[in-house]
Design a protein around this motif. Structure first.
Motif, short mmCIF file in Angstrom:
data_model
loop_
_atom_site.label_atom_id
_atom_site.label_comp_id
_atom_site.label_asym_id
_atom_site.label_seq_id
_atom_site.Cartn_x
_atom_site.Cartn_y
_atom_site.Cartn_z
N VAL B 70 -4.49 35.86 -83.41
CA VAL B 70 -4.52 37.32 -83.32
C VAL B 70 -4.18 37.90 -84.69
N VAL B 76 -9.39 39.21 -82.68
CA VAL B 76 -8.85 38.07 -81.95
C VAL B 76 -9.89 36.97 -81.94
N TRP B 78 -10.54 33.50 -79.89
CA TRP B 78 -10.15 32.78 -78.68
C TRP B 78 -11.02 31.52 -78.62
N LEU B 126 -3.33 40.80 -75.93
CA LEU B 126 -3.08 39.65 -76.79
C LEU B 126 -2.23 39.99 -78.00
#
Lengths: 748, 209
Positions: B70, B76, B78, B126
């Motif tokens: 992050v 972000v 992932w 997040l």
């Protein structure tokens, strides 16, 4: 005059009402009507303040300010359309997924399904098991292409350029041309703006809606009617009072004007459903023309001791002649297919006739035996004596040639412009605001579209799909932003069948996915085409609220000329900006193999084309009139005919040259203005020539010309480009003919 | 099994009562600020995750593991590693899902304005930007012995179709996230081995370009 606006419900301020309708094409008419009905009563507002909370607060303020007006809020909290489409999902594929499926191996498909199963985020909103490959989710995402508005915490939001706007759309309860309602709505919108700015002085508050243009047009028309009407009236009474110095004369002028106005209004209300505000503005400028007959009669009475009837007998031929010339010129307006111009023609001809009739029928009974000779005629006579006269000398010819050369220089610079927007344009600031809202909300263009037809709903959808395939390259090249088509949400049966067949190829992949995720056998039973129910049909789609945002595109069955029903729909385009693209699109449907029933409609282009045709036709009429007038006048004036015609023709030529030098484009209305100039200019010349250099006649002519100049000069101030062009050209033309006519008077 | 719902609700009442007795009486807004103050304020957070999805009508829980990154103001990443490799990248303007075969899903904010909304939510979760979340969700929670729990419920009915509830628990880091959607799927994510950095390296920046 201003009071008319409020009193007559039938006064129209819709500029489109001035444009021709096409009676031969019922489907097109239906399409345009549907578009108008959909668009006309819509009001769209966008609010954006410094942050989301302020924007919400501002939107709430606007909502409150507009409450109680009977507005219906649109497009809020729509049901999730996925529920309706869900049973048909096997037949619904986006173009991208169709391509992907045609090429994908079972392994690639399995990977895709597993990706979605394990992903943190998946498109769409149905359980993974019902849409393991995410095809339906993708298809539903396409709803986003239709409109950028998104419900967000109970508010419809739209983002553009990093700014988030709250969108408020309303349907109006009353006709947009209802003057009372317009005023109320405008007041409330002002209040709404104040509320928004109280929350954030930097906030944006944008408005779009036909009602705003209608209100602006009504206000403009009212102001102009007041300006032109009162200005002309005041000028008329002042000058006539000054010259004839008789209260009786003023009363008679009033009789004449009332008679003309009544005749004009009666005829227009009788022949037309609604009276356009522009007609009334134009009508106000006729005051200067309508008083000419009265002035002519007064001039004959000055110091004349003959009995009234005797004088009338002598005057009648001239009176008849001077009625016919301007009336004929105005009648040329009626030759065009533009309802607005036809209405102006009826108004003008009947108004002039009304004024003329009062002079012929009532004046003999009302006129005083004689009018006193005005003391102010003497300077006119002296002026006329000193006015330059045409002589057949080398110097005169040289001067004429110079003038001709300068005129020719202007004439070659003359350009034509038949763009409809040059005729009737709305308030510029309002238009800019409207464009901004259209851009943010991605509203489609109302003037350009495709019209489609088919014997059956499915045939229609197939045509649409073929057309949409041809539109895709335009979107890819950013020439258009997107399109709105019913077939996007209602694919043809053939397309649905193809989609199902493509998905049947996933059997192997589905087995792999089942194994991988330890799913029970037959987990995918609902995904095979055998298990799919019927196809999505037009009837089911139209009956469900899910189709509501797109239903207006579907025009349904329309009876054509042969009495057979024909299904029609429109494909609208978003973000069509330039003419080049429009020209390309024009040939799209006809390209081989031609798409059956598809037709490109370009209202702006079509009307501009029509204007060009009629400009050419009227130019020919004008030239013909110039050729015929000498022959028509010959029996009365014999060898002096050239003295009447020459100044008028010279005035017309110089007017055109001035327009050329000033880069004022030539358009339909300027040609009409030249026809009017020809009519009036010849009148003045006839007056003067008929009673050779008579001081009183000169006075009358000068007076008549000044009043015409005043009326049309005021008309040139109009914000409607058509009226401005008309006013300007007539003012120039009449002024020049009035200055030139004495030059060609015979030397006694 | 038949008595289970009753038993569960009884348990829940008890649980609720215990919260009332022992939890500090904090107002919801105070709680949000309190939690925010506890989180490590770092521009870059990375670590490992393990995600368990319980999909409707599918018995096998889908467990996947991977890494996440992050970067405040950037986005972000992932990264799913097992059992299948795929990467999701969130930036301000798009959501991009890729696997070995290239892009699977690319949603751009220009074409699909909902991307902005989804991004703000996922980012809020997040990166612990609760203020963003609080604009779209109503919330409740508790704090006990340095451990906190926040429950978010969408204010908007349309958003509720995507996310029914969103629960976060943690201490100095967000440790667990649970997302339930209207279709009935439950996704639980646990974070491990979280590290923080004060500087955004050029290498990391590049991953968002």
């Amino acid at each position: 005059m201003a009071g008319w606006q409020g009193r007559f419900e039938r006064i129209d301020t819709d500029l489109l009402a001035l444009l021709p309708t096409d009676e031969r094409r019922p489907a097109l008419e239906a399409a345009l009507k549907a578009l108008a009905a959909q668009g006309e009563r819509q009001l769209a507002l966008l609010v954006s303040a410094r942050d989301e909370a302020a924007t919400r607060q501002a939107a709430a303020g606007v909502r409150e300010a507009l409450s109680g007006l009977g507005l219906t809020a649109q497009g809020t909290a729509a049901d999730f359309p996925g529920d309706f489409y869900f049973p048909y999902r096997q037949g619904l594929l986006t173009a991208a997924d169709r391509e992907w499926l045609a090429a994908a191996s079972p392994e690639a498909a399995t990977a895709r399904a597993l990706n979605f199963a394990y992903a943190l985020f998946t498109p769409g909103n149905v359980p993974w098991r019902d849409d393991p490959y995410g095809f339906f989710g993708n298809w539903l995402q396409g709803l986003g292409e239709a409109t950028p508005l998104r419900p967000f915490n109970g508010e419809l939001m739209v983002e553009q350029g990093g700014r988030r706007y709250a969108a408020l759309t309303y349907a109006l309860p009353r006709s947009v041309f209802d003057a009372d309602f317009q005023q109320k709505l405008l007041a409330r919108l002002g209040e709404a703006r104040d509320r928004v700015h109280a929350i954030d002085p930097q906030a944006r508050f944008l408005r779009a809606g036909v009602v705003l243009h209608a209100a602006a047009a009504a206000r403009q028309a009212e102001n102009e009617m007041r300006l032109i009407g009162l200005g002309s009236l005041a000028g008329t009474f002042f000058l006539i009072g000054l010259v004839f110095q008789s209260a009786r004369a003023l009363k008679l002028i009033a009789v004449s004007l009332v008679s003309g106005a009544l005749a004009a209004l009666f005829a227009v209300f009788l022949l037309f459903e609604r009276v356009h505000a522009v007609t009334l503005v134009f009508g106000a400028s006729l005051i200067g023309v309508a008083v000419d007959y009265a002035i002519l009669v007064f001039a004959q009475h000055l110091g004349n001791e003959e009995p009234v009837w005797e004088r009338y007998r002598k005057l009648l031929p001239t009176l008849g002649m001077v009625l016919i010339t301007p009336a004929l010129a105005y009648l040329a307006l009626a030759l065009t297919p533009f309802p607005g111009l036809k209405q102006m023609a009826v108004f003008a001809v009947c108004g002039i006739f009304g004024a003329w009739a009062s002079v012929v029928l009532f004046y003999p009974y009302l006129l005083p035996a004689t009018l006193p000779l005005p003391g102010n005629a003497a300077p006119m006579t002296r002026l006329l004596a000193r006015w330059p006269r045409w002589r057949n000398t080398g110097k005169a010819w040289g001067l004429a040639l110079c003038l001709a050369a300068v005129t020719a220089g202007g004439l070659v610079q003359l350009r034509a412009n038949d763009d409809i927007r040059g005729l009737f344009s709305g308030d510029a600031a309002l238009m800019a605001e409207h464009r901004q809202v259209s851009e943010i909300m991605r509203l489609p263009s109302p003037a350009q579209m495709f019209l489609l037809g088919g014997e059956t709903p499915d045939a229609l959808l197939r045509s649409e799909e073929a057309l949409v395939e041809r539109l895709r390259p335009f979107i890819a090249a950013n020439k258009i932003g997107g399109f709105e088509a019913a077939s996007r949400w209602l694919p043809s049966v053939e397309k649905q069948r193809q989609a199902r067949a493509l998905q049947d190829r996933l059997q192997v992949s589905r087995a792999q996915v089942g194994e991988e995720l330890e799913l029970p056998a037959g987990w995918d039973a609902e995904l095979s085409s055998g298990a799919s129910g019927g196809f999505l049909t037009a009837d089911a789609w139209l009956a469900n609220p899910a189709s509501a945002p797109f239903r207006a595109l579907w025009l349904g069955a329309i009876r054509s000329g042969d009495g057979l029903p024909r299904y029609s729909s429109m494909v609208l385009l978003q973000g069509l900006a330039d003419r080049g693209t429009a020209n390309e699109l024009a040939g799209l449907a006809a390209r081989e193999p031609a798409i059956p029933g598809a037709e490109w409609i370009d209202q702006t282009g079509e009307i501009s084309g029509l204007m060009a045709r009629y400009r050419e036709l009227l130019t020919k009429t004008l030239l013909l009139a110039c050729l015929l007038v000498p022959f028509l006048l010959y029996p009365f004036f014999k060898g002096r005919v050239w003295r009447i015609v020459a100044p008028v023709l010279a005035a017309g030529g110089i007017t055109l040259a001035i327009m050329g030098y000033l880069s004022v484009p030539l358009q339909l209305l300027s040609i009409l203005a030249l026809l009017l100039t020809l009519g009036m200019g010849i009148d003045y010349a006839i007056f003067l020539q008929a009673r050779q250099a008579h001081a009183h006649t000169l006075l009358a002519t000068t007076l008549a010309a000044s009043l015409t100049l005043l009326s049309f000069g005021l008309l040139a101030l109009s914000g409607t480009p058509a009226l401005h062009a008309l006013g300007l050209t007539v003012t120039l033309g009449v002024a020049l003919s009035w200055l030139l006519t004495p030059v060609f008077l015979r030397k006694d | 099994m038949k008595a289970a719902p009753l038993k569960f609700s009884w348990l829940k009442s008890l649980f609720a009562a215990s919260i009332l007795c022992f939890a500090l009486p904090l107002s919801a807004a105070d709680l949000l600020a309190e939690v925010r103050a506890r989180l490590v304020p770092a521009p870059v957070t990375q670590g490992e995750f393990s995600q368990t999805r319980h999909l409707v009508q599918i018995k096998k829980p889908l467990v996947s593991t991977g890494r996440f990154l992050v970067v405040r103001d950037a986005g972000v990443i992932w990264e799913n590693i097992a059992p299948i490799a795929q990467t999701m990248r969130l930036t301000k303007n798009e959501i991009l899902q890729t696997n070995d075969g290239g892009a699977v899903v690319r949603l751009s904010a220009d074409k699909e304005p909902v991307v902005g909304i989804i991004n703000s939510i996922l980012f809020g979760v997040l990166a612990g930007e609760f203020e963003t979340l609080a604009q779209s969700f109503s919330y409740d929670g508790k704090m006990e012995n340095g451990r906190w729990r926040l429950d978010f419920t969408p204010r908007d009915a349309n958003l509720a179709r995507l996310i029914e509830t969103l629960s976060l628990t943690g201490t100095h880091d967000i440790e667990q996230v649970e997302i339930r959607n209207a279709a009935g799927d439950v996704t639980r994510i646990e974070f491990r081995a979280q590290t923080h950095a004060g500087e955004v390296s050029a290498e990391v920046r590049k991953r968002f370009e």
